[in-house]
Write a protein that holds these residues in place. Sequence first.
Motif, mmCIF file in Angstrom:
data_model
loop_
_atom_site.group_PDB
_atom_site.id
_atom_site.type_symbol
_atom_site.label_atom_id
_atom_site.label_comp_id
_atom_site.label_asym_id
_atom_site.label_seq_id
_atom_site.Cartn_x
_atom_site.Cartn_y
_atom_site.Cartn_z
ATOM 1 N N VAL A 73 68.298 -33.306 137.539
ATOM 2 C CA VAL A 73 68.204 -34.533 136.430
ATOM 3 C C VAL A 73 69.002 -35.739 136.787
ATOM 4 N N THR A 76 66.677 -37.547 139.553
ATOM 5 C CA THR A 76 65.568 -38.315 138.696
ATOM 6 C C THR A 76 65.821 -39.529 138.206
ATOM 7 N N ALA A 115 59.173 -34.599 138.600
ATOM 8 C CA ALA A 115 58.234 -33.572 137.799
ATOM 9 C C ALA A 115 58.283 -32.349 138.405
ATOM 10 N N LEU A 118 61.654 -30.805 139.162
ATOM 11 C CA LEU A 118 62.325 -30.426 137.957
ATOM 12 C C LEU A 118 61.916 -29.230 137.357
ATOM 13 N N CYS A 119 60.524 -29.072 137.447
ATOM 14 C CA CYS A 119 59.919 -27.920 136.823
ATOM 15 C C CYS A 119 59.967 -26.617 137.718
ATOM 16 N N TYR A 122 63.295 -25.752 136.169
ATOM 17 C CA TYR A 122 63.252 -25.277 134.747
ATOM 18 C C TYR A 122 61.895 -24.849 134.645
ATOM 19 N N ALA A 125 59.268 -25.802 131.430
ATOM 20 C CA ALA A 125 58.863 -27.063 131.043
ATOM 21 C C ALA A 125 57.455 -27.449 131.738
ATOM 22 N N PRO A 127 55.002 -29.564 134.099
ATOM 23 C CA PRO A 127 55.261 -30.425 134.902
ATOM 24 C C PRO A 127 54.478 -31.825 134.430
ATOM 25 N N HIS A 129 53.836 -32.774 131.572
ATOM 26 C CA HIS A 129 54.411 -33.480 130.234
ATOM 27 C C HIS A 129 55.672 -34.345 131.057
ATOM 28 N N VAL A 130 56.459 -33.764 131.939
ATOM 29 C CA VAL A 130 57.609 -34.355 132.414
ATOM 30 C C VAL A 130 57.006 -35.586 133.051
ATOM 31 N N ARG A 133 56.374 -38.345 130.841
ATOM 32 C CA ARG A 133 57.751 -38.968 130.164
ATOM 33 C C ARG A 133 58.240 -39.863 131.229
ATOM 34 N N ILE A 134 58.463 -39.472 132.276
ATOM 35 C CA ILE A 134 59.172 -40.259 133.384
ATOM 36 C C ILE A 134 58.105 -41.560 133.378
#
Length: 235
Positions: A73, A76, A115, A118-119, A122, A125, A127, A129-130, A133-134
């Motif tokens: 996080v 990013t 993304a 991060l995924c 996590y 979530a 990828p 969608h992330v 969002r970014i």
Amino acid sequence: MITSAQAGPLRVSVEGINGVGKTSAAQKATALLGARGVLLDELTDQVNDVLASRVIAALSGTGDPFLRTGHPVVETLALLALQVRKTERLTGQHLTGVDVILEDRGVDSVAVYQAAILCSVYPAARPEHVARRILADARRWCGLPDKTLLLTGDPEVCTQRFGHRIERALSAEDAHLITEIDRLYRVMADDDPQRYIVLDVADLSPQETVGVVHQTVTSLLERRRHIPAMRRPSA
């Protein structure tokens, strides 16, 4: 409505997975454009920006090829902030006579790479969608490129090239990450076909890839000369 002459330089980002030939193509295509083009280096090559260099040095301190420090996080947010800074530094530059700013990796890289990273940490979530969002945050903070040229190739071949370039064998996890990044890039291109231009360079030589990028940018500039440009929503 404003004309293309009043709109300022066209901003074109060159994107793609590691090993696809993106950096070389961006650099050489910019050279072919001469005084009409300016190259905006990717974050890891911003040697003239002391702050950016220090942040990248901190992120790369572990030796990870994807700047992973174990805090995805924070990574990013740091990379997105550096992209905002990179865009802001263009404001004071003398760009008279410049028709196009060719960017070697932009906010699309941050969105897609981070993304995927991060995924992987996590997995609950999505990828896609992330990444969206970014990009939404990037649109508000520094805007998106006018056009994004996505160079695509065989992920396995690109992974081998990347490993050879950094002189280390990539792990199976790293290879999987590159494959996921390739998939996400294609999803983003499908999401925004007006901005993305997908260029399949899998069977092209490095020089042919440069030619395709240069020809595409030249065509965009020629089209812009004849069609009045709407004021960019990201401005």
